[in-house]
Design a protein around this motif. Sequence first.
Motif, PDB file in Angstrom:
ATOM      1  N   SER A  94       0.651  -1.239   0.007  1.00  0.00           N
ATOM      2  CA  SER A  94      -0.025   0.004   0.163  1.00  0.00           C
ATOM      3  C   SER A  94       0.953   1.335  -0.117  1.00  0.00           C
ATOM      4  CB  SER A  94      -0.949   0.091   1.134  1.00  0.00           C
ATOM      5  OG  SER A  94      -1.707   1.175   1.317  1.00  0.00           O
ATOM      6  N   ILE A  95       0.640   1.985  -0.862  1.00  0.00           N
ATOM      7  CA  ILE A  95       1.569   3.183  -1.169  1.00  0.00           C
ATOM      8  C   ILE A  95       0.381   4.574  -1.562  1.00  0.00           C
ATOM      9  CG2 ILE A  95       3.232   4.439  -2.677  1.00  0.00           C
ATOM     10  CD1 ILE A  95       3.924   1.483  -3.642  1.00  0.00           C
ATOM     11  N   ASP A  96       0.957   5.516  -0.713  1.00  0.00           N
ATOM     12  CA  ASP A  96       0.033   6.799  -0.769  1.00  0.00           C
ATOM     13  C   ASP A  96       0.114   7.174  -2.433  1.00  0.00           C
ATOM     14  OD1 ASP A  96      -0.954   9.398  -0.937  1.00  0.00           O
ATOM     15  OD2 ASP A  96       0.564  10.019   0.713  1.00  0.00           O
ATOM     16  N   GLN A  97      -1.110   7.237  -2.829  1.00  0.00           N
ATOM     17  CA  GLN A  97      -1.556   7.520  -4.159  1.00  0.00           C
ATOM     18  C   GLN A  97      -0.523   8.951  -4.717  1.00  0.00           C
ATOM     19  OE1 GLN A  97      -5.451   7.588  -4.323  1.00  0.00           O
ATOM     20  NE2 GLN A  97      -5.603   5.507  -5.241  1.00  0.00           N
ATOM     21  N   ARG A  98      -0.436   9.807  -3.661  1.00  0.00           N
ATOM     22  CA  ARG A  98       0.165  11.043  -4.085  1.00  0.00           C
ATOM     23  C   ARG A  98       1.542  10.917  -4.433  1.00  0.00           C
ATOM     24  NH1 ARG A  98      -1.175  14.348   1.337  1.00  0.00           N
ATOM     25  NH2 ARG A  98      -0.573  12.397   2.162  1.00  0.00           N
ATOM     26  N   LEU A  99       2.182   9.977  -3.659  1.00  0.00           N
ATOM     27  CA  LEU A  99       3.430   9.746  -3.827  1.00  0.00           C
ATOM     28  C   LEU A  99       3.566   8.838  -5.217  1.00  0.00           C
ATOM     29  CD1 LEU A  99       6.581   9.221  -2.850  1.00  0.00           C
ATOM     30  CD2 LEU A  99       5.815   7.473  -1.466  1.00  0.00           C
ATOM     31  N   TYR A 100       2.819   7.569  -5.129  1.00  0.00           N
ATOM     32  CA  TYR A 100       3.042   6.719  -6.508  1.00  0.00           C
ATOM     33  C   TYR A 100       2.693   7.323  -7.653  1.00  0.00           C
ATOM     34  CZ  TYR A 100       2.578   2.234  -8.773  1.00  0.00           C
ATOM     35  OH  TYR A 100       2.527   1.176  -9.698  1.00  0.00           O
ATOM     36  N   PHE A 101       1.625   8.042  -7.692  1.00  0.00           N
ATOM     37  CA  PHE A 101       1.152   8.732  -8.885  1.00  0.00           C
ATOM     38  C   PHE A 101       2.102   9.481  -9.536  1.00  0.00           C
ATOM     39  CE2 PHE A 101      -3.548   7.852  -8.405  1.00  0.00           C
ATOM     40  CZ  PHE A 101      -3.414   6.141  -8.638  1.00  0.00           C
ATOM     41  N   SER A 102       2.348  10.411  -8.548  1.00  0.00           N
ATOM     42  CA  SER A 102       3.595  11.548  -8.992  1.00  0.00           C
ATOM     43  C   SER A 102       4.690  11.086  -9.484  1.00  0.00           C
ATOM     44  CB  SER A 102       3.640  12.509  -7.999  1.00  0.00           C
ATOM     45  OG  SER A 102       4.293  12.036  -6.790  1.00  0.00           O
ATOM     46  N   HIS A 103       5.339  10.185  -8.781  1.00  0.00           N
ATOM     47  CA  HIS A 103       6.571   9.589  -9.344  1.00  0.00           C
ATOM     48  C   HIS A 103       6.578   8.646 -10.612  1.00  0.00           C
ATOM     49  CE1 HIS A 103      10.443   7.332  -8.902  1.00  0.00           C
ATOM     50  NE2 HIS A 103       9.927   6.380  -9.330  1.00  0.00           N
ATOM     51  N   CYS A 104       5.219   7.781 -11.002  1.00  0.00           N
ATOM     52  CA  CYS A 104       5.064   7.373 -12.161  1.00  0.00           C
ATOM     53  C   CYS A 104       4.971   8.520 -13.248  1.00  0.00           C
ATOM     54  CB  CYS A 104       3.736   6.738 -12.170  1.00  0.00           C
ATOM     55  SG  CYS A 104       3.868   5.194 -11.138  1.00  0.00           S
ATOM     56  N   ILE A 105       4.325   9.575 -12.941  1.00  0.00           N
ATOM     57  CA  ILE A 105       4.195  10.430 -14.166  1.00  0.00           C
ATOM     58  C   ILE A 105       5.560  11.308 -14.429  1.00  0.00           C
ATOM     59  CG2 ILE A 105       3.543  13.134 -14.629  1.00  0.00           C
ATOM     60  CD1 ILE A 105       1.060  12.391 -12.793  1.00  0.00           C
TER      61      ILE A 105
END
Length: 392
Positions: A94-105
């Motif tokens: 489980s990863i904070d979406q703010r962290l995960y999504f921004s990193h992926c972008i």
Amino acid sequence: MKKKIGIIGSGTAGLHLAYALRKDFDLTVFHSSLPEELRKGRIMSTQVHFGPTRLRERRFHMPEWEATPLLESIHITVGDQKLFVGRLKESASSIDQRLYFSHCIEDLKEKGVAFHYDKVDEVQLRKLTSDFDLIIDCSGKSGPLFAFPLNTTLSPFHQPQRKCAVGYFTGVSHEKPLGVNVTILPEVGEMFEIPAITEEGQVTILFLMPIPNQKLDIFKGIKSGDEFTARMKVVLESFFPNIYERVEKENFSLSDEGAFLQVAIKPEIRKPYLTFKDRLVVGCGDSVFLNDPITGQGCNLSSYCAEKLYETLIENKDSVWDSQVGESYWERVKPYVKEVTEWTNAMTQPIPQHIIELLVQGAKDQSIADNVAEWFAQPTTAHEAFFQKTNG
């Protein structure tokens, strides 16, 4: 020349598709926020990456968080009775979406995927359908942007079945083995306790799902993080003593000022394609397959459907993308969408007697407990248990 695909939204579905499609097509992803704004903003939801989703992420070479504590189990409590701890066959994270999504972008930009940071409106939609060979609506819970037809059979509710009060907290020690702690209070609501990683480190997500107008529905009117924290502490002390006894009273606080959310979701399932100005448009993820979060399947379902859409487009790479291709995608995902949705809808209602009996058996039989835990990773097994009345 590569076909041009525009993806609107960069949540779970949009990002899976961007990674999957980037080598075969000319991609542009439309997102309303810059990565830094996303990282520092308000939480959007929760997200558990169960084993099948993590496998798809590896297939598409998405980023992995090696330091993330892995979730190995599902803890089940009904009322004030802890029933069992079921072991997952494959670890989850489980990863904070703010962290995960921004990193992926940021990672996708480095890999050559074009991003356009703007909120897409109706005027832009008309232009985009002319500029691209395909538009994929991954606008999430705020969508859909297109009028995808509602599937009334799988969308029986006219209002939200649960309210959601979510906070990312520090000052809560985790149960062992590490996993998702599910507490069901019949006719009142549910609590999911999820260990997660954020930019600030490890936290505990407390995801409260009150039945509207029942005892847990007490967050209305709360605006500040301090108010939210104080109200959650009251809820834990009054209704969830197993969690409250693990709270460090002086250190219990939100992990950051944006780490809380209140929302109510009306589940809606739509046929995920249509023709707009003579061009095929498809939907993927929450924009067309929006389930109640009670079974934690948002990430699983979006990931699964993104993979099937990718496979459909690759198989038809050199064909005309028309409604037949859209129907092929829908037929490919429909059985899974149907079973996930029927199980999720059933979970919002009183638990069937044969499922109560099965959960009680799980307290005495570890194999049954493990099968129940696997419901969350492989929801088709949950559907079988609920609707075919198997023994786990």
